[in-house]
Design a protein around this motif. Structure first.
Motif: not given
Length: 215
Positions: A164-168, A200-202, A180-189
């Motif tokens: 699940r990938i967040g926004k932006r 976490k987000a950001g 089954n991992k979550k990537v928060g909003d505004d993250a950068y991989v």
């Protein structure tokens, strides 16, 4: 046939043009009318296409453009925050955005959703994926039941498995996000990273396994 204008004459805008040409070519080969007529690009640098060999003109700048009729738009930016700002600005003026899916992409139609304003050149999108608005999936593999939030971008050879990938969110080339991992909003991989835990987000992450970095 729809009149279409491409917003930004940079790399992703040029990619959008090639997708449109491929869609039109595929339609002609099937004996159908071309779906799109490209009016031109919007770009704040009027000479951006000089020497490129591209025969589509820049017809105006982005900041001052006002939609004028039934034309549709394709958004040619990769940066998630820029995508959001430009899309919201033009939508506020009445622009309608088209989602473009390259004919060579393998996209499941089983319980799958793609939002508005997306540009997709995916190697594959598996069943039950949910793709938000203004998402770019460029040469990536998207697994079953993946959710990608609005304005996010996945780039070449990225592999997202049931996450699940967040926004932006920006997912760099060759990055892997396991199931089954979550990537928060505004993250950068970052490029080549392997995400094995929630992000976490950001947060910017890099490495194998991916860990937070502050550069």
């Amino acid at each position: 046939m729809k009149d279409i204008i491409i917003v930004c004459a940079g790399g992703y805008g040029k990619e959008a043009l090639q997708i449109i040409k491929s869609i039109n070519s595929r339609a002609c080969q099937s004996g159908k009318e071309e779906p799109y007529h490209v009016i031109g690009f919007l770009n704040d640098e009027p000479d951006a296409l000089k020497g490129s060999g591209i025969d589509v003109p820049i017809i105006g700048d982005i900041q001052n453009w006002k939609p004028y009729g039934d034309e549709v738009y394709a958004l040619g930016f990769s940066n998630p925050q820029v995508k959001e700002r430009i899309a919201e600005m033009l939508k506020g003026r009445g622009a309608k955005f088209e989602s473009l899916i390259a004919p060579w992409s393998i996209v499941s139609r089983e319980n799958m959703k793609i939002g508005e304003g997306c540009i997709i050149t995916a190697y594959s999108i598996a069943p039950e994926a949910k793709i938000g608005n203004f998402v770019n999936i460029m040469g990536s593999m998207i697994g079953p039941k993946v959710e990608i939030g609005d304005y996010s971008t996945t780039t070449g050879f990225a592999n997202v498995a049931s996450a699940r990938i967040g926004k932006r969110v920006y997912v760099g080339s060759h990055a892997v996000i396991i199931g089954n991992k979550k990537v928060g909003d505004d993250a950068y991989v970052c490029v080549g990273s392997v995400v094995v835990s929630n992000v976490k987000a950001g947060t910017k992450v890099f490495g194998v396994p991916a860990k937070r970095v502050d550069w």
